[in-house]
Design a protein around this motif. Sequence first.
Motif, PDB file in Angstrom:
ATOM      1  N   ALA A 167       0.826  -1.206   0.000  1.00  0.00           N
ATOM      2  CA  ALA A 167       0.000   0.000   0.000  1.00  0.00           C
ATOM      3  C   ALA A 167       0.859   1.254   0.000  1.00  0.00           C
ATOM      4  O   ALA A 167       0.570   2.224  -0.709  1.00  0.00           O
ATOM      5  CB  ALA A 167      -0.913  -0.014   1.224  1.00  0.00           C
ATOM      6  N   LEU A 181      -5.790   2.740  -0.142  1.00  0.00           N
ATOM      7  CA  LEU A 181      -4.857   1.606  -0.149  1.00  0.00           C
ATOM      8  C   LEU A 181      -4.389   1.277   1.270  1.00  0.00           C
ATOM      9  O   LEU A 181      -4.298   0.103   1.645  1.00  0.00           O
ATOM     10  CB  LEU A 181      -3.659   1.933  -1.046  1.00  0.00           C
ATOM     11  N   ARG A 182      -4.096   2.308   2.053  1.00  0.00           N
ATOM     12  CA  ARG A 182      -3.690   2.067   3.447  1.00  0.00           C
ATOM     13  C   ARG A 182      -4.828   1.439   4.243  1.00  0.00           C
ATOM     14  O   ARG A 182      -4.607   0.534   5.061  1.00  0.00           O
ATOM     15  CB  ARG A 182      -3.242   3.376   4.092  1.00  0.00           C
ATOM     16  N   ALA A 185      -5.031  -2.220   3.310  1.00  0.00           N
ATOM     17  CA  ALA A 185      -3.971  -2.999   3.959  1.00  0.00           C
ATOM     18  C   ALA A 185      -4.286  -3.212   5.431  1.00  0.00           C
ATOM     19  O   ALA A 185      -4.037  -4.293   5.980  1.00  0.00           O
ATOM     20  CB  ALA A 185      -2.634  -2.278   3.803  1.00  0.00           C
TER      21      ALA A 185
END
Length: 229
Positions: A167, A181-182, A185
């Motif tokens: 990420a 994305l974070r 993850a």
Amino acid sequence: MSGAGGATTARLLIRTSGGVPVDTPRVPAREAAKHELSKPMYHENDPNLLQRGIDRLWGWIGDLLSTASGVAPGGSLGLVVLVLVVIGLVAALWWRLGTPHRTVRSSDALFDDSPRSAAEHRTAAEAHAAALRWNAAVQERMRAIVRALEERALLDPRPGRTADEAAAEAGHPLPAHAKRLRAAARAFDDVTYGDRAADQQAYLDLRALDLDLETAKPLLASVVQGAVE
């Protein structure tokens, strides 16, 4: 009583069944009484060992709370409020952080030893979602996202990469999606290492991210380099 040669032995007067007093020394009388009272017939209703242990434990807890209430502001009521505040803080931290994560090892990598394509991961994710296996669905969808980025050359294929690393790296060419994305993850880590249970919404969020990334246009490497500098 005392005499010229020192203290005399104290004695106990006991009457026999015939009414005749018997002069018995105190120590033998005490031993005789102790022996008599040790007979099982006198202890039939005594609490067992477990019950005695529980009684002692509750007694200790009661003494502890009594002592604490004596020093806590507001006495017993203040102690109750303090305990509730502590419980609330612990519950909030547990909910926010989840079960403490393990140290990441090579076995915690995003992919296993049998590489599959992004399409294959997506198919597996949909199958898990159809069976309401949300944890597995989230895991497979995150693998599909990372594999698709590798297939588009937005990420270099690298064995042992974790979801967090993927990420962070993908956020450079795709800054508009870095936050999502974070979050993806983090969702993967929660169900994989944190013993959290995923739900349908968690999977749908990753699925939407995967679809958006398919058409996302990355920044050129020169632009990314300039932004970093």
